[in-house]
Scaffold this motif. Structure first.
Motif, mmCIF file in Angstrom:
data_model
loop_
_atom_site.group_PDB
_atom_site.id
_atom_site.type_symbol
_atom_site.label_atom_id
_atom_site.label_comp_id
_atom_site.label_asym_id
_atom_site.label_seq_id
_atom_site.Cartn_x
_atom_site.Cartn_y
_atom_site.Cartn_z
ATOM 1 N N ASP A 264 0.828 -1.208 0.000
ATOM 2 C CA ASP A 264 0.000 0.000 0.000
ATOM 3 C C ASP A 264 0.866 1.264 0.000
ATOM 4 N N GLU A 267 2.026 2.387 -3.424
ATOM 5 C CA GLU A 267 1.039 2.957 -4.339
ATOM 6 C C GLU A 267 1.345 4.422 -4.634
ATOM 7 N N GLU A 273 6.728 2.257 -15.392
ATOM 8 C CA GLU A 273 5.541 1.570 -15.910
ATOM 9 C C GLU A 273 5.596 0.076 -15.595
ATOM 10 N N ARG A 276 4.969 -0.395 -11.896
ATOM 11 C CA ARG A 276 3.555 -0.149 -11.591
ATOM 12 C C ARG A 276 2.691 -1.345 -12.005
ATOM 13 N N ALA A 277 3.011 -1.947 -13.125
ATOM 14 C CA ALA A 277 2.263 -3.127 -13.584
ATOM 15 C C ALA A 277 2.461 -4.295 -12.616
ATOM 16 N N SER A 278 3.696 -4.482 -12.161
ATOM 17 C CA SER A 278 3.964 -5.563 -11.194
ATOM 18 C C SER A 278 3.220 -5.318 -9.889
ATOM 19 N N LEU A 279 3.214 -4.056 -9.433
ATOM 20 C CA LEU A 279 2.507 -3.728 -8.189
ATOM 21 C C LEU A 279 1.009 -3.972 -8.336
ATOM 22 N N ASN A 280 0.442 -3.609 -9.472
ATOM 23 C CA ASN A 280 -0.989 -3.840 -9.703
ATOM 24 C C ASN A 280 -1.317 -5.330 -9.676
ATOM 25 N N ASP A 281 -0.436 -6.144 -10.268
ATOM 26 C CA ASP A 281 -0.656 -7.597 -10.238
ATOM 27 C C ASP A 281 -0.637 -8.122 -8.804
ATOM 28 N N GLN A 283 -1.219 -6.471 -6.017
ATOM 29 C CA GLN A 283 -2.390 -6.009 -5.274
ATOM 30 C C GLN A 283 -3.642 -6.781 -5.681
ATOM 31 N N SER A 284 -3.726 -7.127 -6.957
ATOM 32 C CA SER A 284 -4.865 -7.915 -7.430
ATOM 33 C C SER A 284 -4.851 -9.310 -6.809
#
Length: 628
Positions: A264, A267, A273, A276-281, A283-284
């Protein structure tokens, strides 16, 4: 190129920190070496060396004073002459005076030696007593580890380590402390203490490190700041892709408070980029729902009759659209089950009592309600619900016995979740309630035995047992009201209510459960205050006995012909993956007038079980006619 330079820089930094650590350790050892060597010598040797030192010191002092006085008298003496005069004073021709001086000197030395010996003996006794007390504290640490009370053990370990390096420095027990810790403490705790003691700027990203940080974050409140720093080094922007590959097979580590809070924080960080994509994965994955006990778990369909099985593919089916008559034996029901309009009031945050004749689909409705609480994953049709299937081996005879049976069923469901989510289930505000409820029904040895039987890793077993022990320390089983609210609070984080689903098969009427179910009906409203909602499905033969005790209008399970037709079409379409939507393409309308679908729905007489039975017969007869 930049990535290679970064890797080289990290490798050089790691080497430099390790070299500095080794040099510091060597310097510390050299500083301690003289005192360590002196303590290592036996007591009599130290006494002899001490006496020799003071004899030489006394002679040096006497010589100095004698030489000073001779200088003041104007007759300074050479070194050789000074030695000769001192020798004559002690052993030469001085007669009585020489003897007196010698005796006085020897007496003084003997007195000093005796005093030193007494001091050494007293010091040795005091040291033995201090060492014995230190070993008793080490034994207490060992007992805490054996009992899996890891929070207390970790706090005691740090306190003992500080004593070993200060108050107990001369007792040589630090080696014993490290031996107990390495032999008895679980691996994540050993890794955690190693990380804290080394305090290295470079921390490797490994499963062992992640587990150690999760354990340390929860158990070691004194070092929470250090845990935060270590997490920042491990879960750094440049490590997110590596973290993904590590947690793919263990998402529960990702759901833990320690790693979740760090994700968190990232974020709001400035990420590329790719980062950020790895972090989104991550978190998902972290927000994926927990595994909850589901209907038909471990159930497989019984094989079809040979005549039907040979023709299914030719008719366009992937599997038999009818299958088992009994809902609990048909896991395909989750794909083609239909919810009847007569039971809409059975859904939602309210108690429900459903009556229905044999074969009307009571068990199927109970299982489908359970299924709706879990599916589709992430956005279930019945949201924010923890479903618990009540299985009663012996009919309780009082509300107290019913509440105990409900508590045991909820504890069993939570245990099944805990096995698959040892790190995340027991965290958060509901964690203490879950741990206390589990402790009400299983003692630690029984719990450990069950966890071993579930194939859980030793690390996971230790974490669950120690966490429950922590929550249960000083906790006693509550009274009726307290147990009700404890059961209501014991649910996975994020779920608001608990459904208690009881399905009473028709054959269970032989046990005459009317009076027992009346006691359960009396609990319907009191349980709602704790977020517990009874969903009871019973044969209509009990309606006259139970209706007076139920606070709401009971529901009656009925099927219209339109709903049965929808059930038939849904089964055909799902079993054929959309290729077949009517039996007219398979069965003869002349044999089943006016058409096979209408004939089957009408002959079912409002009974889903009869529809399935007749559907299997129709397929079997059609297959025989084809073969003949």
């Amino acid at each position: 190129m930049a990535a290679w330079l970064q890797k080289i820089r990290e490798a050089l930094l790691s080497f430099w920190y390790r070299l500095a650590s080794a040099l510091n350790a060597l310097g510390s050892w050299l500083a301690r070496a003289p005192s360590t060597f002196w303590k290592w010598l036996p007591g009599w040797t130290r006494t002899f060396l001490t006496l020799a030192f003071w004899v030489l010191a006394g002679l040096a002092l006497y010589s100095g004073i004698y030489g000073l006085l001779s200088c003041l008298a104007g007759t300074p003496l050479s070194g050789r002459e000074l030695v000769r005069r001192i020798y004559l004073a002690f052993a030469g021709e001085g007669g009585k005076e020489s003897t007196t001086v010698l005796l006085a000197f020897v007496t003084g030395l003997l007195g000093f030696g005796a005093q030193q010996w007494r001091s050494i003996v007293e010091e040795s006794r005091e040291r033995r007593e201090r060492r014995q007390k230190a070993l008793e504290e080490l034994e207490h640490l060992s007992a805490l580890l054996r009992e899996k009370r890891y929070q207390g053990a970790l706090s005691l370990y740090w306190a003992l380590l500080e004593k070993c390096r200060e108050k107990w420095r001369d007792l040589g027990v630090e080696k014993d402390l490290h031996s107990i810790w390495s032999e008895t403490a679980p691996q994540p705790l050993q890794e955690w203490t190693r990380l804290c003691e080394e305090d290295s700027a470079s921390v490797p990203l490994t499963p062992e490190t992640l587990e150690a940080l999760v354990w340390g974050w929860r158990l070691d409140r004194e070092h929470r700041g250090q845990a935060k720093v270590l997490l920042e080094r491990v879960v750094a922007p440049g490590c997110l892709e590596g973290l993904k590959s590590l947690v793919q097979d263990n998402l529960d580590l990702l759901r833990s408070d320690a790693i979740g809070l760090r994700l968190d924080e990232l974020e709001s960080a400035g990420l590329s980029e790719e980062q950020r994509a790895s972090l989104n994965d991550l978190q998902s994955w972290r927000r994926e729902p927990l595994f909850l006990p589901a209907p038909w778990a471990g159930v497989t369909r019984s094989p079809d009759l040979s005549g039907i099985a040979q023709r299914l593919e030719g008719w366009g089916f992937v599997y038999n659209p009818f299958g088992p008559e009994w809902a609990e034996s048909d896991p395909r029901l989750r794909d083609y089950g239909v919810w009847p309009a007569s039971l809409e009031e059975a859904r939602g945050f309210r108690p429900a009592l459903v009556f229905g004749p044999p074969g009307s689909g009571k068990t199927a409705a109970a299982l489908l309600l359970w299924h709706k609480c879990l599916n589709p994953p992430g956005k279930p049709e019945e949201p924010d619900v923890f479903p618990v299937h009540l299985e009663v081996g012996r009919w309780p005879g009082s509300p107290e016995e019913w509440l105990d049976a409900i508590g045991r069923a909820v504890a069993e469901a939570l245990f099944q979740v805990c096995v698959r989510a040892p790190y995340s289930l027991l965290e958060g505000k509901n964690g203490p309630s879950i741990g206390q409820l589990l402790s009400c029904y299983w003692e630690p040895p029984v719990l450990e035995a069950r966890l071993r039987g579930m194939g859980l890793t030793e690390t996971g077993q230790n974490y669950i047992v120690s966490t429950i022990e922590e929550f249960a320390t000083g906790y006693t089983r509550p009274d009726f009201v307290g147990l009700k609210y404890l059961i209501g609070a014991a649910r996975p984080e994020g779920l608001e209510v608990t459904y208690l689903i009881l399905d009473l098969p028709s054959h269970s009427l032989n046990a005459n459960p009317s009076s027992s179910l009346a006691c359960l009906a009396d609990l319907a409203f009191p349980l709602t205050s704790a977020g517990l909602y009874l969903k009871i499905f019973v044969p209509d033969a009990l309606q006259s006995n139970l209706q007076p005790f139920w606070p709401l209008s009971p529901l009656y399970l009925e099927w219209s012909e339109e709903e049965l037709r929808e059930m038939l079409q849904t089964r055909l379409q799902k079993a054929s993956e959309g290729q077949v939507d009517s039996l007219g393409a398979i069965c003869s309308s002349a044999r089943y007038p006016p058409n096979p679908d209408t004939w089957l729905v009408q002959q079912a007489h409002g009974s889903p079980r009869r529809l399935v039975r007749l559907g299997n017969q129709m397929l079997q007869e059609t297959a025989r006619a084809y073969l003949s």
